[in-house]
Design an enzyme around this catalytic site. Sequence first.
Site, PDB file in Angstrom:
ATOM      1  CG  HIS A 138      -2.051  -1.016   1.023  1.00 60.54           C
ATOM      2  ND1 HIS A 138      -2.145  -2.154   1.781  1.00 60.54           N
ATOM      3  CD2 HIS A 138      -3.068  -1.062   0.147  1.00 60.54           C
ATOM      4  CE1 HIS A 138      -3.193  -2.855   1.384  1.00 60.54           C
ATOM      5  NE2 HIS A 138      -3.768  -2.215   0.396  1.00 60.54           N
ATOM      6  CB  CYS A 183      -7.892  -0.763 -11.392  1.00 56.50           C
ATOM      7  SG  CYS A 183      -8.574  -1.819 -10.114  1.00 56.50           S
TER       8      CYS A 183
HETATM    9  C1  PEP Z   1      -5.523  -4.042  -6.087  1.00 55.69           C
HETATM   10  O1  PEP Z   1      -5.629  -4.830  -5.145  1.00 55.69           O
HETATM   11  O2  PEP Z   1      -4.876  -4.278  -7.124  1.00 55.69           O
HETATM   12  C2  PEP Z   1      -6.164  -2.722  -6.009  1.00 55.69           C
HETATM   13  C3  PEP Z   1      -6.265  -1.948  -7.064  1.00 55.69           C
HETATM   14  O3  PEP Z   1      -6.626  -2.330  -4.790  1.00 55.69           O
HETATM   15  P1  PEP Z   1      -5.681  -1.789  -3.602  1.00 55.69           P
HETATM   16  O4  PEP Z   1      -4.277  -1.665  -4.153  1.00 55.69           O
HETATM   17  O5  PEP Z   1      -6.261  -0.512  -3.192  1.00 55.69           O
HETATM   18  O6  PEP Z   1      -5.808  -2.884  -2.605  1.00 55.69           O
END
Ligand code: PEP
Length: 584
Positions: free
Chosen positions: A191, A504
């Site tokens: 993150h 995404c």
């Molecule tokens: C993912 O898991 O690829 C995503 C886009 O969500 P996050 O990175 O916010 O968990």
Amino acid sequence: MATINGIAVAPGLVRGPVHVVRARADKAPHWTLRHEEIDADLARLRRAIEVVQERLERQKALVERTSGAQDAGIFAVHQMILRDPSALGAVERAIREERVNAESAVQDLVRKLRSTMGQLDGDSVRDYAADLSEPWRVVLDELLERDREQVLATDDSVILAADELSPQVVTFSDPSRILGIVTTTGGRFSHGAVLARAFGIPCVVGLPNLLGRLEQGMNLLVDGDQGRILINPTEEEAKSFDAAKKSRDLRRKALIRVADKPAVTLDGGHLRVMVNLESLRDLGTFNPAHCDGVGLLRTEFLYMERSQFPSEEEQFRLYRRVVDHMEGKVVVFRTLDLGGDKQLPYFTLPEEENPALGWRGLRITLEWQDLMRVQLRAILRAGCLGPVRILLPMVTSIGEVRRVREILNRVREQLIAQGYEVPERVELGVMLEVPSSVLILRDLVKIVDFVSVGTNDLVQYLLATDRDNPFVAKMYEPYHPAVIRSLAYIGRVCRESGCEATVCGDLAGDFVVAMMLLGMGFYGVSVSPHFLAEVRLGVRTTTRERLDRLVHDLAQAGDDREVQALLDGLKAEVQEDMEAGLRA
Ligand code: PEP
Ligand code: MG
């Protein structure tokens, strides 16, 4: 000093003074003091102790007045603990003789004291069964808070160094004041890494023994493209770095100039390239004409920037600004995705042994349905001002989607009954982040309007490798054939069933991966604003036929190195045409 090689996490070249910060609430930063800094650090320590002593005095007086001397006794005990000469002596010795910074020296003491209960002379300590480490922990917090205030009080921008790339490090100060970030450990898809890219802060992780080599204020060169840093460069080295940065900046300008052209292959294959947003600040980092919409608005970050849950009105105002900014292009709102590393300061989630497999994402908002209802109301209301879609995080079953549909329908009817204008229909989609959702995809596509693959999480769950755990960062391998084959499967199922599929996750920001996804049948990708231009340009230099061949070859790849080689091959082939495209 030699160059240290690490892992490139967020692109860009920067140079400036380093500032070591703590990565997590329970971990103080550690650095080596210069001889001339020792006295200042000792003074810093004494000042922090004084401040805590004064605070204890005030607390003691207040409790004495309101509740009596007996209850106030614990504050006197804490004052006594801070006056213990052996503890203070140990901290001062570490600073003076080992040149350890005050925070780190106090942290060592806290660790030692935790195991000793009531060994200090005096009955009062034993009477209160006082934890000897507690007042020193407060001193540690005081030192850290002062340090943060000191950085915030100057006009200087700094390169942050920490042992881990946590979201706390990336949000240490206003992003405009953070030139770059370097850390000892951290994964490319953690993150913290996602945030660093979103804020456009060049970042390198995986730098062995980093903090042991640093002194506060040392000069650093950070190359977030190649994943390396240089500590205390010579004048010569700094000059050639500046020259490289200049030509890089020129290339970026050239990229931006061609970014308005859509990502259509030479033979007409179209990949929609959208942006991932975390904050309204991101709106200033790209031109809406250079993308096909917002493919992922991580709404939890809007919640994180506040001190309490945003009301429906507040959310509506925030969402309206994004919708207005996008001038008629679609905005995909992902509902609140909390849990694990994504915490709110005003909503304490339970401590979990295994947060990645625990209470997170949709699991929380389906339980606390008020949160979901308020957010859906705000999104539906914003949907009257421009096209919006709703995306659900961490979906694992059909039943979860059905429950949300019911809530969404009720919220819609309620809004209408209250006289609000709502859009005729708002499309509902799911994130594919958990293997179970991929395996039930043929059923899911019948009840949703679109899907979006969150590769950051999908990789961690497919490979049983925590994206935020530095110990397994090397095993987090997005090019693992299991990942590539899952993506190919999703692309195929969605194409066959006419369901729009995008990716995404941050993997899609690499232009060859985006090209691969077009070959697999994906409708679009959603990437950090920084990668928009390069993805669009890359797609324009190739053909569907070439991408079909790539996808065919990838299906045979037996390990991540074979996948890497195939993607590198495509990259090498298109490089020249891309540079020519920039000059045109
Ligand atoms: C993912 O898991 O690829 C995503 C886009 O969500 P996050 O990175 O916010 O968990
Ligand atoms: Mg995710």
